[in-house]
Design a protein around this motif. Structure first.
Motif, PDB file in Angstrom:
ATOM      1  N   SER A  16       0.835  -1.205   0.000  1.00  0.00           N
ATOM      2  CA  SER A  16       0.000   0.000   0.000  1.00  0.00           C
ATOM      3  C   SER A  16       0.867   1.251   0.000  1.00  0.00           C
ATOM      4  CB  SER A  16      -0.919   0.012   1.219  1.00  0.00           C
ATOM      5  OG  SER A  16      -1.851  -1.013   1.147  1.00  0.00           O
ATOM      6  N   ALA A  86     -11.399  -9.239  -3.542  1.00  0.00           N
ATOM      7  CA  ALA A  86     -12.018  -8.805  -2.282  1.00  0.00           C
ATOM      8  C   ALA A  86     -12.997  -9.863  -1.780  1.00  0.00           C
ATOM      9  CB  ALA A  86     -12.719  -7.464  -2.476  1.00  0.00           C
ATOM     10  N   ASN A 103      -7.169  -3.174   1.787  1.00  0.00           N
ATOM     11  CA  ASN A 103      -6.526  -1.862   1.714  1.00  0.00           C
ATOM     12  C   ASN A 103      -5.660  -1.755   0.458  1.00  0.00           C
ATOM     13  OD1 ASN A 103      -5.567   0.707   2.614  1.00  0.00           O
ATOM     14  ND2 ASN A 103      -3.730  -0.314   3.361  1.00  0.00           N
ATOM     15  N   VAL A 106      -7.912  -1.234  -2.555  1.00  0.00           N
ATOM     16  CA  VAL A 106      -8.463   0.129  -2.591  1.00  0.00           C
ATOM     17  C   VAL A 106      -7.405   1.113  -3.091  1.00  0.00           C
ATOM     18  CG1 VAL A 106      -9.358   2.008  -1.163  1.00  0.00           C
ATOM     19  CG2 VAL A 106     -10.212  -0.312  -0.848  1.00  0.00           C
ATOM     20  N   TYR A 109      -6.825   0.642  -6.772  1.00  0.00           N
ATOM     21  CA  TYR A 109      -7.952   1.207  -7.507  1.00  0.00           C
ATOM     22  C   TYR A 109      -7.800   2.730  -7.609  1.00  0.00           C
ATOM     23  CZ  TYR A 109     -12.729   2.650  -8.528  1.00  0.00           C
ATOM     24  OH  TYR A 109     -13.828   3.243  -9.083  1.00  0.00           O
ATOM     25  N   ILE A 110      -7.443   3.366  -6.500  1.00  0.00           N
ATOM     26  CA  ILE A 110      -7.246   4.817  -6.499  1.00  0.00           C
ATOM     27  C   ILE A 110      -6.116   5.192  -7.451  1.00  0.00           C
ATOM     28  CG2 ILE A 110      -6.488   6.770  -5.080  1.00  0.00           C
ATOM     29  CD1 ILE A 110      -8.027   5.444  -2.748  1.00  0.00           C
TER      30      ILE A 110
END
Length: 136
Positions: A16, A86, A103, A106, A109-110
């Motif tokens: 992340s 997910a 996390n 996400v 994806y961002i």
């Protein structure tokens, strides 16, 4: 030899953080490219665009249009993959553990969304510059 056990949560957090660093790096590149486009816009407003500038605008418009299409296709492919991952995480891990790993999904994806938005902005800016050039 003793094996080193690295918790999977640590790997997820490191991934992340690396993706977030990628987002910041993309943003830095975006700002630099945006400065170039602003300079071209200033030249256009002063009617001082050279032939090389016009060729640069046309070439980059074509390149970024292809890149935008590729990014949109990539997103269409990754949406179901992210949802599947997910779902698998939620099915096989406890909710708390799954959230730690989701996390990464996400943040990825961002990253993809930010990249698409930047490319779309470049295409729109270049399209505006290109259309103004064709009127001249």
């Amino acid at each position: 030899m003793d094996s080193i056990n690295i918790p999977l949560e640590l790997v997820s957090n490191i991934l992340s953080i690396l993706i977030l660093l990628g987002i910041f790096f993309r943003y830095y590149q975006y700002k630099k490219k945006l400065d170039v486009l602003k300079a071209l816009d200033d030249l256009k407003n002063k009617n001082q665009l050279t032939l090389e500038d016009k060729e640069f605008i046309n070439k980059n418009y074509k390149d970024y249009s292809v890149l935008l299409q590729r990014d949109e296709d990539r997103l269409k492919l990754f949406y179901p993959i992210f949802i599947l991952i997910a779902g698998v995480l939620l099915a096989f891990l406890s909710f708390q553990e799954a959230m730690i790993h989701i996390n990464v999904i996400v943040v990825a994806y961002i990253y993809l969304q930010v990249n698409k938005i930047h490319v779309r902005n470049f295409v729109n800016f270049l399209k505006e510059l290109k259309n103004e050039n064709e009127k001249d």
